[in-house]
Design a protein around this motif. Sequence first.
Motif, PDB file in Angstrom:
ATOM      1  N   SER A   1       0.990  -1.144  -0.022  1.00  0.00           N
ATOM      2  CA  SER A   1       0.081   0.001  -0.054  1.00  0.00           C
ATOM      3  C   SER A   1       0.977   1.125  -0.022  1.00  0.00           C
ATOM      4  O   SER A   1       2.139   1.201   0.492  1.00  0.00           O
ATOM      5  N   PHE A   2       0.453   2.344  -0.581  1.00  0.00           N
ATOM      6  CA  PHE A   2       0.983   3.610  -0.373  1.00  0.00           C
ATOM      7  C   PHE A   2       0.220   4.699  -0.701  1.00  0.00           C
ATOM      8  O   PHE A   2      -1.079   4.528  -0.910  1.00  0.00           O
ATOM      9  N   VAL A   3       0.590   5.922  -0.139  1.00  0.00           N
ATOM     10  CA  VAL A   3      -0.363   7.106  -0.543  1.00  0.00           C
ATOM     11  C   VAL A   3       0.434   8.019  -1.212  1.00  0.00           C
ATOM     12  O   VAL A   3       1.561   8.323  -1.264  1.00  0.00           O
ATOM     13  N   ILE A   4      -0.401   8.695  -2.492  1.00  0.00           N
ATOM     14  CA  ILE A   4       0.131   9.924  -3.176  1.00  0.00           C
ATOM     15  C   ILE A   4      -0.444  11.124  -2.625  1.00  0.00           C
ATOM     16  O   ILE A   4      -1.833  11.005  -2.697  1.00  0.00           O
ATOM     17  N   LEU A   5       0.566  11.954  -2.578  1.00  0.00           N
ATOM     18  CA  LEU A   5       0.119  13.213  -2.254  1.00  0.00           C
ATOM     19  C   LEU A   5       0.560  14.104  -3.630  1.00  0.00           C
ATOM     20  O   LEU A   5       1.729  14.363  -3.666  1.00  0.00           O
ATOM     21  N   ALA A   6      -0.261  15.169  -3.932  1.00  0.00           N
ATOM     22  CA  ALA A   6      -0.081  15.931  -5.343  1.00  0.00           C
ATOM     23  C   ALA A   6      -0.858  17.058  -5.235  1.00  0.00           C
ATOM     24  O   ALA A   6      -2.055  17.074  -4.748  1.00  0.00           O
ATOM     25  N   THR A   7      -0.208  18.175  -5.760  1.00  0.00           N
ATOM     26  CA  THR A   7      -0.784  19.515  -5.946  1.00  0.00           C
ATOM     27  C   THR A   7      -1.743  19.101  -7.254  1.00  0.00           C
ATOM     28  O   THR A   7      -1.493  18.357  -8.043  1.00  0.00           O
ATOM     29  N   ASP A   8      -2.685  20.048  -7.887  1.00  0.00           N
ATOM     30  CA  ASP A   8      -3.495  19.798  -8.766  1.00  0.00           C
ATOM     31  C   ASP A   8      -2.742  19.880 -10.164  1.00  0.00           C
ATOM     32  O   ASP A   8      -3.278  19.404 -11.188  1.00  0.00           O
ATOM     33  N   GLY A   9      -1.444  20.287 -10.038  1.00  0.00           N
ATOM     34  CA  GLY A   9      -0.755  20.133 -11.557  1.00  0.00           C
ATOM     35  C   GLY A   9      -0.547  18.694 -11.970  1.00  0.00           C
ATOM     36  O   GLY A   9      -0.569  18.523 -13.035  1.00  0.00           O
ATOM     37  N   LEU A  10      -0.416  17.683 -10.895  1.00  0.00           N
ATOM     38  CA  LEU A  10      -0.380  16.304 -11.162  1.00  0.00           C
ATOM     39  C   LEU A  10      -1.960  15.862 -11.620  1.00  0.00           C
ATOM     40  O   LEU A  10      -2.254  15.320 -12.872  1.00  0.00           O
ATOM     41  N   TRP A  11      -2.842  16.262 -11.172  1.00  0.00           N
ATOM     42  CA  TRP A  11      -4.285  15.882 -11.084  1.00  0.00           C
ATOM     43  C   TRP A  11      -4.760  16.492 -12.511  1.00  0.00           C
ATOM     44  O   TRP A  11      -5.864  16.139 -12.746  1.00  0.00           O
ATOM     45  N   ASP A  12      -4.246  17.525 -12.760  1.00  0.00           N
ATOM     46  CA  ASP A  12      -4.705  17.995 -14.205  1.00  0.00           C
ATOM     47  C   ASP A  12      -4.417  17.085 -15.391  1.00  0.00           C
ATOM     48  O   ASP A  12      -4.885  17.061 -16.492  1.00  0.00           O
ATOM     49  N   THR A  13      -3.478  16.189 -14.953  1.00  0.00           N
ATOM     50  CA  THR A  13      -2.765  15.298 -16.321  1.00  0.00           C
ATOM     51  C   THR A  13      -3.378  13.853 -16.034  1.00  0.00           C
ATOM     52  O   THR A  13      -3.193  13.108 -17.075  1.00  0.00           O
ATOM     53  N   MET A  14      -3.971  13.392 -15.027  1.00  0.00           N
ATOM     54  CA  MET A  14      -4.360  12.105 -14.790  1.00  0.00           C
ATOM     55  C   MET A  14      -5.448  11.996 -13.723  1.00  0.00           C
ATOM     56  O   MET A  14      -5.401  12.791 -12.826  1.00  0.00           O
ATOM     57  N   THR A  15      -5.924  10.790 -13.696  1.00  0.00           N
ATOM     58  CA  THR A  15      -7.030  10.526 -12.581  1.00  0.00           C
ATOM     59  C   THR A  15      -6.573   9.776 -11.308  1.00  0.00           C
ATOM     60  O   THR A  15      -5.357   9.719 -11.476  1.00  0.00           O
ATOM     61  N   SER A  16      -7.036   9.788 -10.308  1.00  0.00           N
ATOM     62  CA  SER A  16      -6.558   9.142  -9.092  1.00  0.00           C
ATOM     63  C   SER A  16      -6.230   7.487  -9.460  1.00  0.00           C
ATOM     64  O   SER A  16      -5.156   7.121  -9.143  1.00  0.00           O
ATOM     65  N   ALA A  17      -7.226   6.912 -10.176  1.00  0.00           N
ATOM     66  CA  ALA A  17      -7.203   5.658 -10.571  1.00  0.00           C
ATOM     67  C   ALA A  17      -5.754   5.367 -11.332  1.00  0.00           C
ATOM     68  O   ALA A  17      -5.043   4.330 -11.256  1.00  0.00           O
ATOM     69  N   GLN A  18      -5.610   6.292 -12.356  1.00  0.00           N
ATOM     70  CA  GLN A  18      -4.572   6.130 -13.305  1.00  0.00           C
ATOM     71  C   GLN A  18      -3.211   6.314 -12.484  1.00  0.00           C
ATOM     72  O   GLN A  18      -2.056   5.823 -12.650  1.00  0.00           O
ATOM     73  N   ALA A  19      -3.074   7.199 -11.435  1.00  0.00           N
ATOM     74  CA  ALA A  19      -2.035   7.541 -10.609  1.00  0.00           C
ATOM     75  C   ALA A  19      -1.500   6.398 -10.038  1.00  0.00           C
ATOM     76  O   ALA A  19      -0.428   6.023  -9.912  1.00  0.00           O
ATOM     77  N   VAL A  20      -2.630   5.679  -9.233  1.00  0.00           N
ATOM     78  CA  VAL A  20      -2.310   4.477  -8.364  1.00  0.00           C
ATOM     79  C   VAL A  20      -1.973   3.158  -9.480  1.00  0.00           C
ATOM     80  O   VAL A  20      -0.940   2.811  -8.965  1.00  0.00           O
ATOM     81  N   GLU A  21      -2.489   3.208 -10.600  1.00  0.00           N
ATOM     82  CA  GLU A  21      -1.986   2.061 -11.630  1.00  0.00           C
ATOM     83  C   GLU A  21      -0.457   2.111 -12.037  1.00  0.00           C
ATOM     84  O   GLU A  21       0.072   1.414 -12.122  1.00  0.00           O
ATOM     85  N   LEU A  22      -0.243   3.437 -12.089  1.00  0.00           N
ATOM     86  CA  LEU A  22       1.268   3.940 -12.475  1.00  0.00           C
ATOM     87  C   LEU A  22       2.155   3.452 -11.394  1.00  0.00           C
ATOM     88  O   LEU A  22       3.324   2.826 -11.775  1.00  0.00           O
ATOM     89  N   VAL A  23       1.781   3.818 -10.112  1.00  0.00           N
ATOM     90  CA  VAL A  23       2.676   3.662  -9.226  1.00  0.00           C
ATOM     91  C   VAL A  23       2.914   1.899  -8.880  1.00  0.00           C
ATOM     92  O   VAL A  23       3.857   1.582  -8.654  1.00  0.00           O
ATOM     93  N   GLY A  24       1.552   1.490  -9.289  1.00  0.00           N
ATOM     94  CA  GLY A  24       1.635   0.028  -9.179  1.00  0.00           C
ATOM     95  C   GLY A  24       2.671  -0.776 -10.179  1.00  0.00           C
ATOM     96  O   GLY A  24       3.324  -1.721  -9.717  1.00  0.00           O
ATOM     97  N   LYS A  25       2.364  -0.174 -11.428  1.00  0.00           N
ATOM     98  CA  LYS A  25       3.609  -0.747 -12.247  1.00  0.00           C
ATOM     99  C   LYS A  25       4.851  -0.404 -11.822  1.00  0.00           C
ATOM    100  O   LYS A  25       5.989  -1.127 -12.103  1.00  0.00           O
ATOM    101  N   TRP A  26       5.092   0.876 -11.215  1.00  0.00           N
ATOM    102  CA  TRP A  26       6.696   1.304 -10.683  1.00  0.00           C
ATOM    103  C   TRP A  26       6.885   0.047  -9.634  1.00  0.00           C
ATOM    104  O   TRP A  26       8.165  -0.485  -9.649  1.00  0.00           O
ATOM    105  N   VAL A  27       6.059  -0.341  -8.654  1.00  0.00           N
ATOM    106  CA  VAL A  27       6.509  -1.043  -7.686  1.00  0.00           C
ATOM    107  C   VAL A  27       6.706  -2.415  -8.198  1.00  0.00           C
ATOM    108  O   VAL A  27       7.708  -3.021  -7.824  1.00  0.00           O
TER     109      VAL A  27
END
Length: 508
Positions: free
Chosen positions: A392-418
């Motif tokens: 498990s992990f938590v992502i904290l980000a300013t809206d500059g990241l969320w302008d480019t992707m959804t929450s689910a996309q961010a989790v999937e990306l970190v999941g691929k990284w893990v």
Amino acid sequence: MSTRHLFRHRPRLDASMRLPHPTPRLARRFISTETPTKSSSSSSTIAISFAAGLTCASLASWYLSRSTQSSNSAQLSTTSTGKGGYKDLTIPDLNKLGLSGKITYAPVPTSEGVTQQLNENAFSLLGGGKLVKRYDGTQVASNNPCEDAFIHGSFANPADKSGEEWLTWGVFDGHCGWQMSNLLTTHLIPFVRRALSDSSATNGGKLSEEAIQKALKSAFTTLDDTLVKSASATIDSDLPFAEKARRLEAAYAGACALLTLLDPTSRTLTVASTGDCRAVLGHKSPSTGQWVTTDLSKDCTGASPDEIARIQAQFPDEPEIVKHGRVWGMQPSRTFGDGMWKWPMALKDRLRNAYSGLSLPSAARYGAYKEGPYLTAEPLVTTTKIPEQGTSFVILATDGLWDTMTSAQAVELVGKWVEWRETGKGGGKPGKVDFGETILGRKGVCKFEEEKTTVQDNNAAVHLVRNGLGGADEEMVRGALTFRYPNSRDIRDDITVQVVFFAPAKGQ
């Protein structure tokens, strides 16, 4: 946050002169271009703060962009101290510039330069007690200076001084300037600790989930009141003018804040949020092997139905407050600072007349504006238990990241990284792929696209930012980073990201 069209005197372009955009651009934190409406009425703390350093880094970037000019000046002139301490400078010899008619442009970033730029403010820390395995962070500026700021660190357990220290991470998204976000990096945690300590003392040394949430709300609003409500006393004081101006500076600016507190003993993560920074929990389900996404914060903006209902209930006789997803032109509905949306009209007039107060929100465009205060710093607070099983992990980000992707996309990306880090599979720099024409402007901004996913960075936060700016489409990423302020603001915002990885419970 975007303030490209926000100036002390007036916007660069009048509303009647703005060009239409076929597709939506990045949302501005404040806009002043709505159609004018007729008035309907007349100690053991370890808190690592990078805001000041990153501000300096932004200024350093500006300096380096002028390095050629500066070095030429240094070579062309010599300095000596004459009588009376005055410096004698020789006249620069401009013959050395030559007679070439060719224009020399600043170089564009190479692939290596892109990676260097994405990692310029990156960091990774291993460990953090028994619960935190590591956490990564980075920041990529679009504004100059960058209006984002962040903190991370530990502080003494507020309920048990001999207990395991608590950990905290925070991201702050400034607008109308960087001053408020910068200030929060050094003042928010002390206010939070004081509120937690007072609550613990009142409750016999114990802190319930409800008590922690209440303490966070108190800390946020108390700090904001200290900064904003002191304006009248400041200008009426005997302080020198410059000191008054400095004290007003942060309250003229504003910031959205996202702060997380981790009690490692109870595996409890408390999230306090104002504005549209976001915290997202990612968890790999032990039963399905799928990544599960849980938003730990809600965006507090004029587009949120809950926020619209709250504001309308507070001001039932002012139906024009929220329009087009904004509160009198301001996108976030909960912020620190933004005194011009919180001060009474008489005080704002004094500040505008004698202390260079912002002319926003414009009375000409928002004629129904009354007294307010229309914005609040009271955060929305949630409490979550960190899963005991699985990654498990938590992502904290300013809206500059969320302008480019959804929450689910961010989790999937970190999941691929893990998975890449654990198995060594699925990563690496992509080969040469033709993604078509690069378009950045009115017809296209930076957005994550699944087919452009790449896994190549050792820092999870950098990994998210790269994919948000174009991923495997290196020409897109290079283009996004080549545009500098103010042109960059049309295609990307300041981006600040922290990713915290948790360890499963003992025995799991």
